[in-house]
Design a protein around this motif. Structure first.
Motif, PDB file in Angstrom:
ATOM      1  N   LEU A  15      12.921   1.502 -27.643  1.00 40.46           N
ATOM      2  CA  LEU A  15      14.198   1.946 -28.216  1.00 40.46           C
ATOM      3  C   LEU A  15      13.939   2.845 -29.415  1.00 40.46           C
ATOM      4  CD1 LEU A  15      16.144  -1.454 -28.420  1.00 40.46           C
ATOM      5  CD2 LEU A  15      15.963   0.109 -26.469  1.00 40.46           C
ATOM      6  N   VAL A  16      14.940   3.658 -29.758  1.00 43.78           N
ATOM      7  CA  VAL A  16      14.907   4.452 -30.983  1.00 43.78           C
ATOM      8  C   VAL A  16      16.310   4.426 -31.594  1.00 43.78           C
ATOM      9  CG1 VAL A  16      15.440   6.699 -29.929  1.00 43.78           C
ATOM     10  CG2 VAL A  16      14.056   6.611 -32.024  1.00 43.78           C
ATOM     11  N   ASN A  17      16.365   4.488 -32.929  1.00 48.36           N
ATOM     12  CA  ASN A  17      17.667   4.548 -33.603  1.00 48.36           C
ATOM     13  C   ASN A  17      17.841   5.906 -34.275  1.00 48.36           C
ATOM     14  OD1 ASN A  17      16.299   4.447 -36.088  1.00 48.36           O
ATOM     15  ND2 ASN A  17      16.737   2.300 -36.430  1.00 48.36           N
ATOM     16  N   ASP A  18      18.949   6.105 -34.960  1.00 47.12           N
ATOM     17  CA  ASP A  18      19.244   7.392 -35.592  1.00 47.12           C
ATOM     18  C   ASP A  18      18.275   7.750 -36.711  1.00 47.12           C
ATOM     19  OD1 ASP A  18      21.377   7.799 -33.889  1.00 47.12           O
ATOM     20  OD2 ASP A  18      22.879   7.065 -35.307  1.00 47.12           O
ATOM     21  N   GLU A  19      17.576   6.767 -37.227  1.00 44.17           N
ATOM     22  CA  GLU A  19      16.580   7.013 -38.282  1.00 44.17           C
ATOM     23  C   GLU A  19      15.189   7.273 -37.699  1.00 44.17           C
ATOM     24  OE1 GLU A  19      16.720   7.307 -41.687  1.00 44.17           O
ATOM     25  OE2 GLU A  19      18.891   7.375 -41.452  1.00 44.17           O
ATOM     26  N   ARG A  20      15.133   7.444 -36.367  1.00 41.59           N
ATOM     27  CA  ARG A  20      13.886   7.693 -35.629  1.00 41.59           C
ATOM     28  C   ARG A  20      12.881   6.559 -35.808  1.00 41.59           C
ATOM     29  NH1 ARG A  20      14.283  13.349 -37.552  1.00 41.59           N
ATOM     30  NH2 ARG A  20      12.524  12.868 -38.860  1.00 41.59           N
ATOM     31  N   GLN A  21      13.406   5.347 -35.888  1.00 39.20           N
ATOM     32  CA  GLN A  21      12.572   4.145 -35.910  1.00 39.20           C
ATOM     33  C   GLN A  21      12.551   3.602 -34.486  1.00 39.20           C
ATOM     34  OE1 GLN A  21      15.110   2.371 -38.873  1.00 39.20           O
ATOM     35  NE2 GLN A  21      13.423   2.356 -40.337  1.00 39.20           N
ATOM     36  N   TYR A  22      11.413   3.091 -34.066  1.00 37.61           N
ATOM     37  CA  TYR A  22      11.236   2.618 -32.701  1.00 37.61           C
ATOM     38  C   TYR A  22      11.130   1.109 -32.659  1.00 37.61           C
ATOM     39  CZ  TYR A  22      10.451   7.381 -31.124  1.00 37.61           C
ATOM     40  OH  TYR A  22      10.616   8.702 -30.819  1.00 37.61           O
ATOM     41  N   SER A  23      11.444   0.543 -31.483  1.00 34.83           N
ATOM     42  CA  SER A  23      11.352  -0.896 -31.293  1.00 34.83           C
ATOM     43  C   SER A  23      11.027  -1.209 -29.838  1.00 34.83           C
ATOM     44  CB  SER A  23      12.689  -1.553 -31.661  1.00 34.83           C
ATOM     45  OG  SER A  23      12.623  -2.956 -31.469  1.00 34.83           O
ATOM     46  N   LEU A  24      10.232  -2.231 -29.646  1.00 39.94           N
ATOM     47  CA  LEU A  24      10.003  -2.806 -28.327  1.00 39.94           C
ATOM     48  C   LEU A  24      11.152  -3.771 -28.074  1.00 39.94           C
ATOM     49  CD1 LEU A  24       7.976  -3.295 -25.948  1.00 39.94           C
ATOM     50  CD2 LEU A  24       7.110  -5.215 -27.314  1.00 39.94           C
ATOM     51  N   TRP A  25      11.725  -3.746 -26.842  1.00 41.04           N
ATOM     52  CA  TRP A  25      12.887  -4.592 -26.580  1.00 41.04           C
ATOM     53  C   TRP A  25      12.834  -5.135 -25.162  1.00 41.04           C
ATOM     54  CZ3 TRP A  25      15.775  -6.335 -30.285  1.00 41.04           C
ATOM     55  CH2 TRP A  25      16.918  -7.043 -29.964  1.00 41.04           C
ATOM     56  N   PRO A  26      13.016  -6.440 -24.981  1.00 38.47           N
ATOM     57  CA  PRO A  26      13.059  -7.009 -23.630  1.00 38.47           C
ATOM     58  C   PRO A  26      14.213  -6.402 -22.826  1.00 38.47           C
ATOM     59  CG  PRO A  26      12.785  -8.738 -25.271  1.00 38.47           C
ATOM     60  CD  PRO A  26      13.107  -7.483 -26.019  1.00 38.47           C
ATOM     61  N   ALA A  27      13.913  -5.954 -21.602  1.00 35.26           N
ATOM     62  CA  ALA A  27      14.901  -5.250 -20.781  1.00 35.26           C
ATOM     63  C   ALA A  27      16.059  -6.135 -20.351  1.00 35.26           C
ATOM     64  CB  ALA A  27      14.215  -4.642 -19.560  1.00 35.26           C
ATOM     65  N   ASP A  28      15.864  -7.448 -20.353  1.00 36.44           N
ATOM     66  CA  ASP A  28      16.937  -8.339 -19.909  1.00 36.44           C
ATOM     67  C   ASP A  28      17.831  -8.827 -21.052  1.00 36.44           C
ATOM     68  OD1 ASP A  28      14.853  -9.847 -20.947  1.00 36.44           O
ATOM     69  OD2 ASP A  28      15.196 -11.538 -19.603  1.00 36.44           O
ATOM     70  N   ILE A  29      17.640  -8.270 -22.229  1.00 38.46           N
ATOM     71  CA  ILE A  29      18.490  -8.590 -23.385  1.00 38.46           C
ATOM     72  C   ILE A  29      19.263  -7.327 -23.745  1.00 38.46           C
ATOM     73  CG2 ILE A  29      18.521  -9.293 -25.817  1.00 38.46           C
ATOM     74  CD1 ILE A  29      15.955 -10.870 -25.299  1.00 38.46           C
ATOM     75  N   ASP A  30      20.574  -7.460 -24.015  1.00 32.91           N
ATOM     76  CA  ASP A  30      21.403  -6.300 -24.346  1.00 32.91           C
ATOM     77  C   ASP A  30      20.800  -5.507 -25.498  1.00 32.91           C
ATOM     78  OD1 ASP A  30      23.248  -6.993 -22.397  1.00 32.91           O
ATOM     79  OD2 ASP A  30      24.605  -7.981 -23.805  1.00 32.91           O
ATOM     80  N   VAL A  31      20.812  -4.178 -25.336  1.00 33.17           N
ATOM     81  CA  VAL A  31      20.317  -3.275 -26.381  1.00 33.17           C
ATOM     82  C   VAL A  31      21.295  -3.332 -27.553  1.00 33.17           C
ATOM     83  CG1 VAL A  31      19.845  -0.851 -26.932  1.00 33.17           C
ATOM     84  CG2 VAL A  31      19.158  -1.791 -24.706  1.00 33.17           C
ATOM     85  N   PRO A  32      20.771  -3.542 -28.772  1.00 30.71           N
ATOM     86  CA  PRO A  32      21.671  -3.639 -29.928  1.00 30.71           C
ATOM     87  C   PRO A  32      22.373  -2.315 -30.228  1.00 30.71           C
ATOM     88  CG  PRO A  32      19.380  -4.129 -30.545  1.00 30.71           C
ATOM     89  CD  PRO A  32      19.386  -3.729 -29.123  1.00 30.71           C
TER      90      PRO A  32
END
Length: 69
Positions: A15-32
């Motif tokens: 994932l990436v946010n507007d501040e160009r920070q990245y995150s690993l995220w489990p695909a079966d959990i809703d993206v914040p």
């Protein structure tokens, strides 16, 4: 119960946010809210490799702009 962020057999997103920070995220959990999928669903190692390749500046985008970069 295992930590969902450390399960090698699970599918993940990068994932990436507007501040160009990245995150690993489990695909079966809703993206914040505020985050977008930029890679995956894929394996944990593939997502981490993507994040390592593309997250080259750890500063939030707002700080980089304020510093004139």
């Amino acid at each position: 119960m295992t930590n969902p962020f450390e399960d090698a057999d699970r599918e993940y997103f990068a994932l990436v946010n507007d501040e160009r920070q990245y995150s690993l995220w489990p695909a079966d959990i809703d993206v914040p809210s505020g985050w977008s999928v930029v890679h995956g669903g894929a394996g944990r190692d593939a997502c981490l490799a993507y994040i390592e390749e593309y997250w080259t500046d750890m500063r939030p985008a707002g700080l980089a702009r304020a510093m004139g970069d």
